[in-house]
Design a protein around this motif. Structure first.
Motif, PDB file in Angstrom:
ATOM      1  N   GLU A  20       0.413  -1.351  -0.197  1.00  0.00           N
ATOM      2  CA  GLU A  20      -0.181  -0.447   0.189  1.00  0.00           C
ATOM      3  C   GLU A  20       0.874   1.060  -0.470  1.00  0.00           C
ATOM      4  O   GLU A  20       1.753   1.270   1.257  1.00  0.00           O
ATOM      5  N   SER A  21       0.361   2.424  -0.622  1.00  0.00           N
ATOM      6  CA  SER A  21       1.113   3.769  -1.314  1.00  0.00           C
ATOM      7  C   SER A  21       0.879   4.523  -0.537  1.00  0.00           C
ATOM      8  O   SER A  21       0.768   5.880  -0.219  1.00  0.00           O
ATOM      9  N   THR A  22      -1.183   4.421   0.251  1.00  0.00           N
ATOM     10  CA  THR A  22      -1.265   5.126   0.663  1.00  0.00           C
ATOM     11  C   THR A  22      -0.762   6.075   1.763  1.00  0.00           C
ATOM     12  O   THR A  22       0.033   5.372   2.826  1.00  0.00           O
ATOM     13  N   ASP A  23      -1.349   7.280   3.031  1.00  0.00           N
ATOM     14  CA  ASP A  23      -0.413   7.908   3.301  1.00  0.00           C
ATOM     15  C   ASP A  23      -1.620   7.641   5.436  1.00  0.00           C
ATOM     16  O   ASP A  23      -1.801   8.670   6.315  1.00  0.00           O
TER      17      ASP A  23
ATOM     18  N   ALA B 215      -3.350   2.657   7.332  1.00  0.00           N
ATOM     19  CA  ALA B 215      -3.076   1.898   5.988  1.00  0.00           C
ATOM     20  C   ALA B 215      -2.287   0.702   6.634  1.00  0.00           C
ATOM     21  O   ALA B 215      -1.864   0.408   7.484  1.00  0.00           O
TER      22      ALA B 215
ATOM     23  N   GLY C 294      -2.209   2.633  -4.487  1.00  0.00           N
ATOM     24  CA  GLY C 294      -3.460   4.166  -3.343  1.00  0.00           C
ATOM     25  C   GLY C 294      -4.870   3.517  -3.663  1.00  0.00           C
ATOM     26  O   GLY C 294      -5.119   5.076  -3.738  1.00  0.00           O
TER      27      GLY C 294
ATOM     28  N   LEU D   9      -8.052   4.326  -2.607  1.00  0.00           N
ATOM     29  CA  LEU D   9      -8.452   4.076  -1.194  1.00  0.00           C
ATOM     30  C   LEU D   9      -9.679   4.496  -1.484  1.00  0.00           C
ATOM     31  O   LEU D   9     -10.488   5.650  -1.919  1.00  0.00           O
TER      32      LEU D   9
END
Length: 454
Positions: free
Chosen positions: A91-94, A98, A395, A397
Motif C-alpha cells: 500500500e502507498s496511501t498515507d 494503511a 494507491g 483507497l
C-alpha cells in the motif's frame, strides 16, 4: 389497503446503530490477508456477526467462507455476497490505517498485502445492511442470506463454497446480489442489465527448447527467443482476428526463462490473462492462442510441443434484466441523480458462480469511491488514467463517506428483491421441482477449469 413502503423509505427511517462501521473498516483495511489464507479476517467477521443473534451463522464453508441466514416469514429468498480477501500489493496511501501487513504466499515467499480492491469495504457494507434489515423486519417478509466469501481474487472462493455444501446450509435463493466499489465519483451507484464484467481465461504455457552454453547458441533451440516471438505474435490476435466492434483482451502477464547469464535454458513459461464478454469470441481467441503458440514452436525447431494449462476460467457477469428492473427504480428513489448507468468493466468476478449453481437470476452493481473534488479535478485536466488510482493500484483507497452509501445500496437492493416476484423452483426447472441444492452437473457447469488443454 395501504401500499407497502418503498425500500428507500424503509432504509431512510431505520434506527439501526452503524457507528461501529468505520472502526471495523479501518481494522479490516489494516489487516488484509491473501486468498485462501483469510483466517483472522474470517474470525473478525464471525465476531461481528455476534451483533445479530437473530441470524443463523455457519462458518468454515469452502475454507473460510461464512453464511448467515435471517428468516422473516413467507416471501422470496435473497442472497447477497461480499468477498473479503486481499492482494499481494504494497500500500502507498498515507492514511493512519494503511496496511503494513505481510504474509507468506503459496510459494512460501513473504509479500506485502493490501485491500487494493475494496473487499474490506464490501464486507463492512454487508454487515451494515444486515443491521438495517434486522432493524426493519416489521416492514418486509422473506429470507435473507448473507454470504461472506473468501478467495475471490484467486477465482476459486465461490466455487469452493458451492462444492463444500453451501446449498445444504442455506435455503435455495430466488435471486442473488453483489456490489463492487470502483474508481468513480464518490457515492454514485452504477447499474445496468446484460454483460457488465468480462469472462476471464488464464493460461500458463510452457515452451520447450534445447538448453546449451550461452556461448554456443547454435547448439540450442533457444526458448527465450521462442518466447519473445510468441509474445509478439500473440499481439496480433486482437488487432487482426477480432472484429473492430468486438471487445477482447489478450495480455501476456508474465514471462519466465533462465536462471544464469551463461546458460540458455531448456524451457520458458508465459502466462496469459484473457478477457471477453462474448463466449463464442472467447473460444475463437483461445483457439488462435493455441494455433500461434504451436506454430511458433514448430518455426523455432522445437522438438516438443508446448504445454497449455488453464488455471482459471470464469464466465462473464451477465446481469439479469428482470433483477435490474426491480432494483433500478429503487436506486433511483434512494440516490436520485447519483443512480446512473454502469459502463461495462473489463475486470472479472467469480460471484456469478453462486447464482449459476442455484439456477437463479442475479445482478452486480458498482459504487464509486473516489473523492468528488479529486475526480472532477482529474476530469478537467484530462488525467483520469493518471491521477485516479483504480482497483489493484497501491494507491486505491475508498473515501470513508462511501461506507454509508454502499450500506444503503445493499439494504435497498435486498428490500427491492424481497418486494418482487421471482420464478418458482418448478418454473426454473421447466415444470419439474428443482432440487434444494445444486446438482453435480450444475456444479460442473460453473467449475473453475484446472485441466490441461487438449
Amino acid at each position: 389497503m395501504t401500499a407497502p413502503r418503498t425500500p428507500a423509505a424503509i432504509v431512510a427511517d431505520t434506527t439501526a446503530d452503524l457507528s461501529w462501521q468505520e472502526d471495523l473498516y479501518k481494522y479490516l483495511h489494516a489487516h488484509p490477508e491473501l486468498s485462501g489464507a483469510e483466517e483472522q479476517t474470517a474470525e473478525r467477521i464471525e465476531q461481528e456477526l455476534q451483533r445479530f443473534p437473530e441470524w443463523e451463522v455457519t462458518p468454515k464453508i469452502g475454507g473460510h467462507g461464512i453464511a448467515a441466514v435471517l428468516r422473516n416469514g413467507e416471501g422470496p429468498t435473497v442472497l447477497f455476497r461480499a468477498d473479503f480477501d486481499g492482494l499481494p500489493v504494497a500500500e502507498s496511501t498515507d492514511v493512519d490505517y494503511a496496511s503494513k501487513h505481510s504474509q507468506l504466499n503459496a510459494q512460501g515467499e513473504r509479500v506485502p498485502t493490501m485491500h487494493a480492491c475494496g473487499h474490506d469495504h464490501h464486507t463492512t457494507s454487508l454487515l451494515g445492511a444486515m443491521a438495517i434489515l434486522t432493524d426493519t423486519r416489521e416492514h418486509w417478509s422473506g429470507t435473507v442470506v448473507a454470504i461472506f466469501q473468501p478467495a475471490e481474487e484467486a477465482s476459486i472462493g465461490a466455487h469452493r463454497m458451492v462444492t463444500d455444501g453451501l446449498g445444504k446450509v442455506i435455503p435455495r435463493p430466488d435471486v442473488c446480489l453483489a456490489q463492487h466499489v470502483v474508481a468513480g465519483p464518490a457515492g454514485r451507484v452504477f447499474t445496468a442489465p446484460g454483460p457488465v464484467m468480462t469472462s476471464s481465461t488464464t493460461i500458463e504455457i510452457t515452451l520447450y527448447g534445447r538448453g546449451a552454453h550461452a556461448s554456443m547458441p547454435d547448439r540450442s533451440v533457444d526458448p527465450v527467443v521462442l518466447a519473445a516471438s510468441t509474445v509478439m505474435r500473440l499481439q496480433t490476435i486482437v488487432s487482426r482476428e477480432v472484429p473492430p466492434g468486438k471487445f477482447a483482451v489478450v495480455t501476456v502477464a508474465s514471462v519466465e526463462a533462465g536462471k544464469a547469464n551463461n546458460v540458455i535454458p531448456d524451457s520458458a513459461k508465459i502466462a496469459l490473462s484473457c478477457r471477453f464478454y462474448d463466449e463464442e469470441l472467447r473460444k475463437k481467441c483461445v483457439d488462435a492462442i493455441k494455433r500461434i503458440v504451436r506454430a511458433e514452436a514448430v518455426a523455432a525447431g522445437a522438438e516438443r510441443e508446448p504445454d497449455f494449462k488453464f488455471v482459471g476460467l470464469l464466465g462473464a457477469t451477465d446481469n439479469s434484466p428482470q433483477v435490474f428492473g426491480a432494483l433500478r427504480p429503487a436506486f433511483d428513489e434512494a440516490f436520485g441523480e447519483d443512480s446512473t448507468d454502469m459502463e461495462p468493466w473489463s475486470a472479472s468476478e467469480d460471484f456469478p458462480v453462486l447464482p449459476k449453481a442455484f439456477g437463479v437470476p442475479y445482478l452486480l452493481w458498482t459504487v464509486g469511491i473516489t473523492p468528488r473534488k479529486q475526480w472532477e479535478r482529474a476530469v478537467r485536466a484530462g488525467r483520469l488514467d493518471i491521477d485516479i488510482p483504480t482497483n489493484h493500484n497501491p494507491g486505491f483507497l475508498p473515501d470513508l463517506s462511501t461506507l454509508p452509501v454502499a450500506t444503503k445500496a445493499a439494504a435497498v437492493g435486498v428490500l427491492a428483491c424481497l418486494q418482487s416476484q421471482w420464478p418458482s423452483e418448478e418454473e426454473r426447472a421447466g415444470g419439474a421441482a428443482a432440487p434444494s441444492t445444486p446438482t453435480d452437473r450444475e456444479i460442473d457447469e460453473v467449475a473453475v477449469e484446472t485441466s490441461g488443454a487438449e
